[in-house]
Design an enzyme around this catalytic site. Structure first.
Site, PDB file in Angstrom:
ATOM      1  N   SER A   1      -0.511   3.777  -5.822  1.00  0.00           N
ATOM      2  CA  SER A   1       0.019   4.302  -4.654  1.00  0.00           C
ATOM      3  C   SER A   1       1.591   4.372  -4.302  1.00  0.00           C
ATOM      4  CB  SER A   1      -0.688   4.107  -3.490  1.00  0.00           C
ATOM      5  OG  SER A   1      -0.566   2.791  -3.129  1.00  0.00           O
TER       6      SER A   1
ATOM      7  N   LYS B   1       8.433   0.112  -0.113  1.00  0.00           N
ATOM      8  CA  LYS B   1       7.498   0.968  -0.122  1.00  0.00           C
ATOM      9  C   LYS B   1       7.159   1.421   1.370  1.00  0.00           C
ATOM     10  CE  LYS B   1       2.536   1.637  -1.472  1.00  0.00           C
ATOM     11  NZ  LYS B   1       1.422   0.921  -2.020  1.00  0.00           N
TER      12      LYS B   1
ATOM     13  N   SER C   1      -2.004  -0.573  -7.332  1.00  0.00           N
ATOM     14  CA  SER C   1      -0.850   0.374  -6.968  1.00  0.00           C
ATOM     15  C   SER C   1       0.706  -0.215  -6.953  1.00  0.00           C
ATOM     16  CB  SER C   1      -0.678   0.546  -5.237  1.00  0.00           C
ATOM     17  OG  SER C   1      -2.132   1.191  -5.035  1.00  0.00           O
TER      18      SER C   1
END
Length: 545
Positions: A184, A108, A208
């Site tokens: 996210s 990420k 997330s």
């Protein structure tokens, strides 16, 4: 450097600066004491200047051991429909083990990888931040023989639950073009589900990891808080920061947990007694799967009543989760309904608790008070405020968090944050009371199906303001955010497809969340592994139940 500088007035903090300091603090000090304090502050100033001349204490990255090859920004044809933010190839030339040999990984884009830009989903104000360190989790996957292929796009500032806020562009759901992957960790979900990488790492402060996993048909595990080091990762708020695996199978999830979990000597979230490589998640699920009959015998599963009481509960999601949870009985577990009334009260508490600390830590980058690695080449002097350019760079989620934090801080002060944290501790205690009776709590990961994304052009044409854009997130973290604050392990498992009422021709993945006692992540993995073995989730459709 002397402890007390000379009292020569020209060497002291100026009278004007001292007066400004008092005015800013709205304080008065007797005139007779001004010079004494100027001397004391001057000694402090000398110490600060000396400190800033010393070499910073940062881990060094051995680029011969971990070389970076072909760092580049993917063009429009090479992003995997928004999944990639930056691409690179990183390997370890002398890995410590072969647990992940031949496997590819995406990080990420809030996880530091030295020499590779880290956007955190936000357009850079000036030059993009390029870390000089590798996050602990990045080093660990490399030491296990994996190849890192790049940074997965994430939502702007990690504040978005719908995958169209990243500065690199919308991230498309691999099962349904035009729909959100969830956020996210949007790119991480996309890249694994589309087959660009075998494994990905996501970060979770409100859901997330689990929400993109649910919406992309993946296994996503938010570990027990402090089980996996957060060293070298941009924080949103230290008490709810989690990093964990996003994979296609439970076996891969367990394997990645074996690689990631354990103390690293830097992150104060991780207990020293949790030794890296000692937890045996793969062996644990293999032992359970080795039982031919009733592999979950003795396991007590509680279907959380309040987990289905969101105002946005989709009937297809509810039908799938209830049917999936009932199947645990066939595998030897006892399944009954349980109730934790305070679960539904977590939303307003979370709404107040997150902005005050998240504004300071996640937006202003002030992580003081923690024992951890500080990425000093990213820290800027803010005086508690954002520049206009930095504020503009955030999407509505980050802007809203900043304004909420300032509003609550000025109107209510720290007493409100303290009250919120006390109430979250009460909620944690209520979960722990339930775990005195149950081994697992089960509920939908997200109460609703994922929704359509909006292009930048659509947002402009439809004059979509912050209220409309942020309202899309309402209710989505009903079952995920509480366990970020409580710290319990929570795993999202894909269990089938359902169709939105307004688009019946589309089938969207649905996730079931399994929550366990703190540090009993293995129980979540074992139950998920048995369910996965006994069911082909891709053949299950809510409309057929």
């Amino acid at each position: 450097m002397s402890e007390i500088p000379p009292t020569d007035d020209s060497r002291l903090v100026s009278r004007e600066n001292f007066q400004e300091l008092l005015a800013d603090a709205k304080l008065t000090i007797p005139e007779s004491e001004h010079n004494d304090f100027r001397v004391l502050l001057s000694a402090l100033d000398e110490a600060a200047k000396h400190l800033l001349q010393l070499d910073d204490e940062q881990p060094t990255v051995d680029l011969e051991l971990y070389p970076r090859i072909n760092i580049h920004i993917p063009d429009g044809k090479d992003t995997d429909k928004g999944g990639w933010a930056t691409k690179v190839t990183v390997v370890c030339t002398k890995p410590k083990n072969s647990l992940l040999a031949g496997r590819t990984v995406a990080l990420k884009d809030n996880i530091a990888l030295a020499g590779v830009r880290c956007l955190n989903g936000t357009p850079p104000v000036g030059d993009a931040w390029i870390p000089t360190v590798d996050a602990t989790v990045a080093t660990r996957v490399l030491d296990a023989g994996a190849t890192i292929l790049g940074k997965a796009a994430c939502e702007n500032g990690c504040f978005g639950g719908v995958s169209d806020t990243a500065c690199t562009g919308p991230v498309d759901n691999p099962w349904a073009p035009g729909y959100s992957t969830g956020g996210s960790s949007s790119g991480s979900g996309r890249l694994v589900a589309s087959g660009q990488v075998d494994l990905a790492l996501g970060c979770d402060q409100g859901g997330s990891i689990r929400l993109p996993a649910a919406h992309c048909g993946l296994v996503g595990h938010k570990p027990t808080w402090g089980l996996v080091p957060y060293t070298g990762i941009l924080s949103l708020e230290a008490t709810i920061d989690h990093v964990g695996p996003m994979t296609k199978t439970v076996a891969d999830c367990a394997l990645l947990m074996d690689v990631l979990a354990g103390y690293d000597g830097m992150d104060d979230r991780v207990p020293r007694m949790v030794k890296h490589g000692s937890l045996g998640f793969v062996k644990g699920i293999e032992a359970t799967l080795g039982k031919k009959e009733k592999p979950l015998e003795g396991l007590k599963v509680g279907i959380l009543k309040e987990g289905f009481e969101s105002s946005r509960m989709d009937p297809g999601v509810e039908k799938l989760v209830r049917a999936a949870a009932a199947k645990f009985e066939a595998y030897g577990a006892t399944v009954t309904t349980c109730s934790i009334p305070l679960h539904t009260e977590s939303a307003p508490t979370w709404m107040c608790a997150l902005p005050m600390a998240g504004m300071r830590q996640g937006i202003l980058g002030d992580m003081t008070g923690r024992k951890q690695l500080f990425m000093t080449n990213r820290i800027q002097k803010t005086d508690g405020l954002l520049s206009q350019a930095a504020f503009d760079a955030y999407g509505p989620g980050g802007q809203n968090t900043f304004l909420r934090g300032r509003f609550l801080q000025k109107k209510y002060g720290p007493a409100l944050h303290a009250r919120a944290l006390n109430l979250m501790r009460r909620l944690t205690d209520e979960y722990d009371k339930a775990f005195a009776e149950f081994d697992l709590l089960v509920m939908p990961t997200a109460p609703m199906l994922t929704q359509k994304t909006m292009t930048r052009e659509q947002k402009v044409a439809e004059e979509a303001g912050p209220l409309r854009l942020l309202n899309r997130n309402l209710g989505v973290t009903h079952n995920t955010a509480p366990f970020d604050f409580s710290g319990h392990p929570a795993l999202s498992l894909p269990i089938g497809f359902a169709s939105p009422a307004d688009d019946p021709g589309v089938k969207l993945p649905v996730g079931m969340q399994l929550v366990g006692r703190q540090y009993e992540d293995l129980v979540c993995l074992q139950a998920a592994a048995v369910w996965e073995r006994e069911n082909d989730w891709q053949t299950i459709y809510a409309g057929d139940l």
